[in-house]
Design a protein around this motif. Structure first.
Motif, PDB file in Angstrom:
ATOM      1  N   MET A  25      27.534  34.829  42.311  1.00 53.88           N
ATOM      2  CA  MET A  25      27.558  35.015  43.774  1.00 53.88           C
ATOM      3  C   MET A  25      26.250  34.560  44.387  1.00 53.88           C
ATOM      4  O   MET A  25      26.223  33.859  45.380  1.00 53.88           O
TER       5      MET A  25
ATOM      6  N   GLN B  57      44.526  30.101  42.729  1.00 52.39           N
ATOM      7  CA  GLN B  57      44.614  31.302  43.584  1.00 52.39           C
ATOM      8  C   GLN B  57      45.769  31.177  44.577  1.00 52.39           C
ATOM      9  O   GLN B  57      46.460  32.157  44.866  1.00 52.39           O
TER      10      GLN B  57
ATOM     11  N   LYS C  68      28.184  30.120  43.524  1.00 51.43           N
ATOM     12  CA  LYS C  68      29.306  29.614  42.712  1.00 51.43           C
ATOM     13  C   LYS C  68      30.493  30.561  42.825  1.00 51.43           C
ATOM     14  O   LYS C  68      30.328  31.732  43.179  1.00 51.43           O
TER      15      LYS C  68
ATOM     16  N   ARG D 137      31.190  41.675  47.133  1.00 51.43           N
ATOM     17  CA  ARG D 137      29.863  42.227  47.482  1.00 51.43           C
ATOM     18  C   ARG D 137      29.845  43.736  47.289  1.00 51.43           C
ATOM     19  O   ARG D 137      28.845  44.310  46.863  1.00 51.43           O
TER      20      ARG D 137
ATOM     21  N   ARG E 272      40.934  30.230  47.338  1.00 48.10           N
ATOM     22  CA  ARG E 272      39.868  29.216  47.338  1.00 48.10           C
ATOM     23  C   ARG E 272      40.105  28.146  46.283  1.00 48.10           C
ATOM     24  O   ARG E 272      39.342  27.184  46.218  1.00 48.10           O
TER      25      ARG E 272
ATOM     26  N   THR F 276      37.877  38.584  50.156  1.00 52.11           N
ATOM     27  CA  THR F 276      37.466  38.707  48.752  1.00 52.11           C
ATOM     28  C   THR F 276      35.940  38.719  48.653  1.00 52.11           C
ATOM     29  O   THR F 276      35.390  39.393  47.791  1.00 52.11           O
TER      30      THR F 276
HETATM   31  P1  AMP Z   1      32.523  34.711  51.425  1.00 56.99           P
HETATM   32  O1  AMP Z   1      32.089  36.056  51.892  1.00 56.99           O
HETATM   33  O2  AMP Z   1      34.021  34.481  51.607  1.00 56.99           O
HETATM   34  O3  AMP Z   1      31.704  33.582  51.987  1.00 56.99           O
HETATM   35  O4  AMP Z   1      32.295  34.674  49.827  1.00 56.99           O
HETATM   36  C1  AMP Z   1      30.998  34.814  49.277  1.00 56.99           C
HETATM   37  C2  AMP Z   1      31.005  34.476  47.803  1.00 56.99           C
HETATM   38  O5  AMP Z   1      31.909  35.353  47.118  1.00 56.99           O
HETATM   39  C3  AMP Z   1      31.479  33.078  47.437  1.00 56.99           C
HETATM   40  O6  AMP Z   1      30.455  32.106  47.547  1.00 56.99           O
HETATM   41  C4  AMP Z   1      31.915  33.283  45.982  1.00 56.99           C
HETATM   42  O7  AMP Z   1      30.792  33.397  45.126  1.00 56.99           O
HETATM   43  C5  AMP Z   1      32.566  34.668  46.050  1.00 56.99           C
HETATM   44  N1  AMP Z   1      34.010  34.592  46.401  1.00 56.99           N
HETATM   45  C6  AMP Z   1      34.586  35.090  47.539  1.00 56.99           C
HETATM   46  N2  AMP Z   1      35.915  34.858  47.535  1.00 56.99           N
HETATM   47  C7  AMP Z   1      36.166  34.191  46.381  1.00 56.99           C
HETATM   48  C8  AMP Z   1      37.356  33.644  45.814  1.00 56.99           C
HETATM   49  N3  AMP Z   1      38.534  33.746  46.457  1.00 56.99           N
HETATM   50  N4  AMP Z   1      37.254  33.028  44.601  1.00 56.99           N
HETATM   51  C9  AMP Z   1      36.076  32.928  43.966  1.00 56.99           C
HETATM   52  N5  AMP Z   1      34.919  33.401  44.448  1.00 56.99           N
HETATM   53  C10 AMP Z   1      34.952  34.034  45.646  1.00 56.99           C
END
Ligand code: AMP
Length: 186
Positions: A53, A91, A57, A36, A87, A31
């Motif tokens: 992001m 979810q 948060k 991104r 997360r 996700t």
């Molecule tokens: P990651 O690449 O998994 O470290 O995610 C980077 C950022 O994307 C996180 O810090 C959140 O801001 C957002 N994000 C990714 N996955 C989720 C999710 N399942 N729920 C909420 N925000 C998410």
């Protein structure tokens, strides 16, 4: 076969997910990468989530759940590796509902357990390699705190699952891959 790679930011979820994709010929659902991508393409969703992001948060469950639903149904894939989802408890419940609808389930959950100290060291390195704007020191600490508050409780949801395995996430990449491989027989 569907797998969740679970753990704090910097635990190595993405790295192991990519290795499993190759080994099992499966499909990675990250996700974080999806969100991104929305920002890169400057979509309406991208504009909405940019600030959250960058601050480390969470993006609203509603937005993430919708993106997930779309990819699960559109991809029509049956071998999914979830990286960074679920997360929150909300979810996790949503994922069960979505998978049930297509007669699927979660088969394995690998919890990569790693200390705050190791996470900080790793993310500092990743910042240089990947240039992620959410990898600066203050944001890392915020992301860790949010993980402890919002995501760690999701473990209770899965810890009694018969496919749940805790793995020492401070080990090297190859060692973790071997441990997962031994459980999956791959
Ligand atoms: P990651 O690449 O998994 O470290 O995610 C980077 C950022 O994307 C996180 O810090 C959140 O801001 C957002 N994000 C990714 N996955 C989720 C999710 N399942 N729920 C909420 N925000 C998410």
């Amino acid at each position: 076969m569907n797998i969740i790679i679970f753990g704090p930011p910097g635990a190595g979820k993405g790295t192991q997910a990519k290795i499993l994709v190759r080994k099992l010929n499966s499909f990675q659902i990250s996700t974080g990468d999806m969100l991104r991508d929305e920002i890169k393409k400057d979509t309406d969703i991208g504009k909405k989530i940019l600030n959250n992001m960058d601050d480390g948060k969470f993006v609203d469950d509603e937005i993430v759940n919708k993106l997930l639903e779309k990819i699960i149904y559109d991809s029509k894939k049956t071998k999914l590796i979830f990286d960074g989802y679920p997360r929150t408890i909300n979810q996790a419940k949503n994922l069960n509902i979505l998978l049930n609808k297509s007669n699927q389930k979660i088969d394995y959950i690998f919890f990569l357990n790693v200390s705050k100290k190791v996470i900080i060291e790793r993310i500092e390195k990743r910042k240089i390699l990947e240039k992620r704007t959410d990898d600066d020191a203050a944001t890392i600490l915020r992301r860790y705190d949010i993980y402890m508050k919002e995501t760690k409780p999701v473990l209770d949801f899965y810890s009694s699952h018969k496919g749940f395995h805790e793995i020492d996430g401070s080990l090297g990449i190859d060692e973790i891959t071997l441990k997962i491989g031994a459980i999956l027989n791959v």
